[in-house]
Design a protein around this motif. Structure first.
Motif, PDB file in Angstrom:
ATOM      1  N   GLU A   1       0.850  -1.219   0.000  1.00  0.00           N
ATOM      2  CA  GLU A   1       0.000   0.000   0.000  1.00  0.00           C
ATOM      3  C   GLU A   1       0.879   1.260   0.000  1.00  0.00           C
ATOM      4  OE1 GLU A   1      -2.885  -0.175   3.254  1.00  0.00           O
ATOM      5  OE2 GLU A   1      -2.696   2.000   3.452  1.00  0.00           O
ATOM      6  N   TYR A   2       1.922   1.259   0.841  1.00  0.00           N
ATOM      7  CA  TYR A   2       2.799   2.442   0.937  1.00  0.00           C
ATOM      8  C   TYR A   2       3.590   2.654  -0.361  1.00  0.00           C
ATOM      9  CZ  TYR A   2       1.936   1.823   5.997  1.00  0.00           C
ATOM     10  OH  TYR A   2       1.365   1.672   7.227  1.00  0.00           O
ATOM     11  N   VAL A   3       4.045   1.537  -0.960  1.00  0.00           N
ATOM     12  CA  VAL A   3       4.803   1.646  -2.226  1.00  0.00           C
ATOM     13  C   VAL A   3       3.913   2.233  -3.315  1.00  0.00           C
ATOM     14  CG1 VAL A   3       5.919   0.317  -4.071  1.00  0.00           C
ATOM     15  CG2 VAL A   3       6.444  -0.202  -1.681  1.00  0.00           C
ATOM     16  N   LEU A   4       2.677   1.740  -3.401  1.00  0.00           N
ATOM     17  CA  LEU A   4       1.770   2.249  -4.444  1.00  0.00           C
ATOM     18  C   LEU A   4       1.481   3.733  -4.236  1.00  0.00           C
ATOM     19  CD1 LEU A   4      -0.824  -0.648  -4.947  1.00  0.00           C
ATOM     20  CD2 LEU A   4       1.228  -0.131  -6.250  1.00  0.00           C
ATOM     21  N   ALA A   5       1.277   4.130  -2.991  1.00  0.00           N
ATOM     22  CA  ALA A   5       1.009   5.549  -2.712  1.00  0.00           C
ATOM     23  C   ALA A   5       2.215   6.403  -3.091  1.00  0.00           C
ATOM     24  CB  ALA A   5       0.656   5.736  -1.241  1.00  0.00           C
ATOM     25  N   THR A   6       3.408   5.869  -2.847  1.00  0.00           N
ATOM     26  CA  THR A   6       4.627   6.611  -3.185  1.00  0.00           C
ATOM     27  C   THR A   6       4.783   6.745  -4.699  1.00  0.00           C
ATOM     28  OG1 THR A   6       5.619   5.728  -1.173  1.00  0.00           O
ATOM     29  CG2 THR A   6       7.127   6.693  -2.794  1.00  0.00           C
ATOM     30  N   LEU A   7       4.511   5.650  -5.415  1.00  0.00           N
ATOM     31  CA  LEU A   7       4.603   5.702  -6.881  1.00  0.00           C
ATOM     32  C   LEU A   7       3.585   6.685  -7.453  1.00  0.00           C
ATOM     33  CD1 LEU A   7       5.139   2.006  -8.009  1.00  0.00           C
ATOM     34  CD2 LEU A   7       6.737   3.903  -8.169  1.00  0.00           C
ATOM     35  N   ARG A   8       2.359   6.643  -6.881  1.00  0.00           N
ATOM     36  CA  ARG A   8       1.320   7.581  -7.338  1.00  0.00           C
ATOM     37  C   ARG A   8       1.811   9.019  -7.159  1.00  0.00           C
ATOM     38  NH1 ARG A   8      -2.649   5.709  -4.164  1.00  0.00           N
ATOM     39  NH2 ARG A   8      -2.927   3.887  -5.461  1.00  0.00           N
ATOM     40  N   GLY A   9       2.437   9.287  -6.036  1.00  0.00           N
ATOM     41  CA  GLY A   9       2.966  10.628  -5.767  1.00  0.00           C
ATOM     42  C   GLY A   9       4.050  11.003  -6.768  1.00  0.00           C
ATOM     43  N   ALA A  10       4.917  10.033  -7.072  1.00  0.00           N
ATOM     44  CA  ALA A  10       6.005  10.312  -8.028  1.00  0.00           C
ATOM     45  C   ALA A  10       5.430  10.653  -9.401  1.00  0.00           C
ATOM     46  CB  ALA A  10       6.930   9.091  -8.121  1.00  0.00           C
ATOM     47  N   VAL A  11       4.442   9.871  -9.839  1.00  0.00           N
ATOM     48  CA  VAL A  11       3.825  10.121 -11.149  1.00  0.00           C
ATOM     49  C   VAL A  11       3.166  11.500 -11.152  1.00  0.00           C
ATOM     50  CG1 VAL A  11       1.934   9.395 -12.677  1.00  0.00           C
ATOM     51  CG2 VAL A  11       3.485   7.670 -11.700  1.00  0.00           C
ATOM     52  N   GLU A  12       2.430  11.798 -10.087  1.00  0.00           N
ATOM     53  CA  GLU A  12       1.719  13.083 -10.055  1.00  0.00           C
ATOM     54  C   GLU A  12       2.691  14.265 -10.022  1.00  0.00           C
ATOM     55  OE1 GLU A  12      -1.333  12.982  -7.040  1.00  0.00           O
ATOM     56  OE2 GLU A  12      -2.333  11.311  -8.032  1.00  0.00           O
ATOM     57  N   LEU A  13       3.813  14.099  -9.282  1.00  0.00           N
ATOM     58  CA  LEU A  13       4.820  15.169  -9.253  1.00  0.00           C
ATOM     59  C   LEU A  13       5.393  15.428 -10.645  1.00  0.00           C
ATOM     60  CD1 LEU A  13       7.181  14.669  -6.155  1.00  0.00           C
ATOM     61  CD2 LEU A  13       6.009  16.775  -6.848  1.00  0.00           C
ATOM     62  N   LEU A  14       5.752  14.362 -11.328  1.00  0.00           N
ATOM     63  CA  LEU A  14       6.349  14.520 -12.651  1.00  0.00           C
ATOM     64  C   LEU A  14       5.353  15.105 -13.633  1.00  0.00           C
ATOM     65  CD1 LEU A  14       8.531  11.282 -12.970  1.00  0.00           C
ATOM     66  CD2 LEU A  14       9.304  13.617 -12.563  1.00  0.00           C
ATOM     67  N   GLU A  15       4.092  14.671 -13.524  1.00  0.00           N
ATOM     68  CA  GLU A  15       3.076  15.197 -14.443  1.00  0.00           C
ATOM     69  C   GLU A  15       2.781  16.664 -14.138  1.00  0.00           C
ATOM     70  OE1 GLU A  15       0.651  11.205 -15.809  1.00  0.00           O
ATOM     71  OE2 GLU A  15      -0.229  12.474 -14.264  1.00  0.00           O
ATOM     72  N   ALA A  16       2.704  17.005 -12.860  1.00  0.00           N
ATOM     73  CA  ALA A  16       2.351  18.384 -12.488  1.00  0.00           C
ATOM     74  C   ALA A  16       3.478  19.369 -12.813  1.00  0.00           C
ATOM     75  CB  ALA A  16       2.001  18.454 -11.006  1.00  0.00           C
ATOM     76  N   THR A  17       4.726  18.944 -12.596  1.00  0.00           N
ATOM     77  CA  THR A  17       5.849  19.872 -12.784  1.00  0.00           C
ATOM     78  C   THR A  17       6.426  19.809 -14.196  1.00  0.00           C
ATOM     79  OG1 THR A  17       7.471  18.217 -12.101  1.00  0.00           O
ATOM     80  CG2 THR A  17       6.548  19.628 -10.356  1.00  0.00           C
ATOM     81  N   GLY A  18       6.268  18.659 -14.851  1.00  0.00           N
ATOM     82  CA  GLY A  18       6.922  18.475 -16.153  1.00  0.00           C
ATOM     83  C   GLY A  18       8.422  18.307 -16.011  1.00  0.00           C
ATOM     84  N   ASN A  19       8.885  18.144 -14.787  1.00  0.00           N
ATOM     85  CA  ASN A  19      10.334  18.078 -14.538  1.00  0.00           C
ATOM     86  C   ASN A  19      10.952  16.767 -15.005  1.00  0.00           C
ATOM     87  OD1 ASN A  19      10.708  20.555 -13.426  1.00  0.00           O
ATOM     88  ND2 ASN A  19      10.437  19.891 -11.295  1.00  0.00           N
ATOM     89  N   ASN A  20      12.253  16.841 -15.290  1.00  0.00           N
ATOM     90  CA  ASN A  20      13.054  15.640 -15.480  1.00  0.00           C
ATOM     91  C   ASN A  20      13.124  14.927 -14.118  1.00  0.00           C
ATOM     92  OD1 ASN A  20      15.640  14.083 -15.379  1.00  0.00           O
ATOM     93  ND2 ASN A  20      15.799  14.849 -17.481  1.00  0.00           N
TER      94      ASN A  20
END
Ligand SMILES: NC(=O)C1=CN([C@@H]2O[C@H](COP(=O)(O)OP(=O)(O)OC[C@H]3O[C@@H](n4cnc5c(N)ncnc54)[C@H](OP(=O)(O)O)[C@@H]3O)[C@@H](O)[C@H]2O)C=CC1
Ligand SMILES: O=C(O)[C@@H]1CCC=N1
Length: 264
Positions: free
Chosen positions: A204-223
């Motif tokens: 559960e914690y790993v999935l939540a962390t991955l979701r956060g990583a995806v959302e960060l990259l999508e929101a910022t457009g960052n490398n």
């Protein structure tokens, strides 16, 4: 639009279920054929009104799009079965078979018709939940036909039209890639368990962390490296972990895995 799907397994079944669940089209406009009744019964239970048959040539009648969702080595056999019933000027054929090129399919159909519209589609298993990254390429298709086929796969996630020469790479990255992502989840979960967290909680914690990583990259457009820099305190624990992962070949393992898939 009406769709006939040959093969009711992971891909064919997910297309039918996904299109009905998303509301893209009613079950009654989808026909699926598969040799085993157990497969068809499960599909009918999930999608009441779906037209099902064990006879492949039945499901091509009256449909606009024919999806070939059988294993690659069965494509020739299935095409021989359905070709006499296909109206090649009107009906579009979409093959999902990985590694079977448009020219391979064209050659298989040569004796049945001089002109046909062919597509290849490479989705991933997340079609079932409406989140597939799907790649499409085509031969002899009008822009309207491309839009129509793309709209089907956009209803099952996100679809991109690419050149056929990139299909192998795209398949490795996103279609095989979903298995690679699952393997990361398993590895991280096992690491969490070794560190003392219960398995179901670790996942559960790993999935939540991955979701956060995806959302960060999508929101910022960052490398990703920009976001990594924000985590790695100098002399801190993240850089120690990253360097240990690299010492064990993390990046190389991922790249070599993708290359092995794409060459296969
Ligand atoms: N799995 C994946 O992630 C991806 C797969 N693909 C491609 O999609 C295609 C299908 O793969 P997948 O769905 O995973 O495979 P599955 O084995 O899950 O499904 C194949 C289906 O074909 C049916 N079938 C077998 N023989 C025939 C036949 N002669 N006529 C009609 N149907 C038949 C089987 O029927 P039954 O159940 O009744 O026995 C089964 O349901 C493959 O070509 C693969 O390369 C592409 C991208 C991703
Ligand atoms: O492993 C395979 O060959 C199929 C095609 C892409 C994903 N699964």
């Amino acid at each position: 639009m009406k769709i006939g799907i040959i093969g009711g397994g992971n891909m064919g079944g997910s297309i039918a279920r996904g299109l009905v669940r998303s509301g893209f089209m009613p079950a009654s406009d989808i026909a699926v054929s598969s040799p085993r009744n157990v497969t068809l019964d499960a599909l009918s239970a999930d999608c009441p009104g779906l037209q099902v048959s064990t006879d492949n040539s039945t499901v091509v009648q009256g449909v606009d799009v024919i999806m070939l969702a059988v294993k690659p080595w069965l494509i020739g056999k299935v095409l021989d079965e359905i070709a006499p019933r296909v109206a090649f000027r009107e009906q579009i054929i979409v093959s999902l078979a990985a590694g079977v090129s448009l020219s391979d399919i064209d050659a298989m159909l040569h004796r049945y018709s001089s002109s046909r519209t062919l597509f290849r589609a490479i989705p991933n298993t997340a079609m079932l939940v409406g989140s597939s990254m799907t790649f499409l390429c085509s031969d002899n298709a009008t822009p309207q036909q491309v839009d129509m086929v793309k709209s089907i796969f956009d209803a099952l996630g996100t679809a991109a039209v690419i050149e056929e020469r990139l299909m192998g790479a795209a398949t490795a990255l996103c279609s095989c890639g979903i298995a690679y992502a699952m393997r990361y989840v398993r590895a991280a979960t096992e690491g969490g368990v070794e560190l003392g967290i219960y398995p179901h909680k670790a996942k559960e914690y790993v999935l939540a962390t991955l979701r956060g990583a995806v959302e960060l990259l999508e929101a910022t457009g960052n490398n990703p490296e920009v976001e990594i820099d924000k985590v790695t305190t100098p002399g801190g624990i993240t850089i120690k972990g990253l360097n240990a992962m690299e010492a064990h070949g993390f990046t190389t393992a991922v790249i070599e895995g993708l290359k092995a898939s794409s060459n296969g």
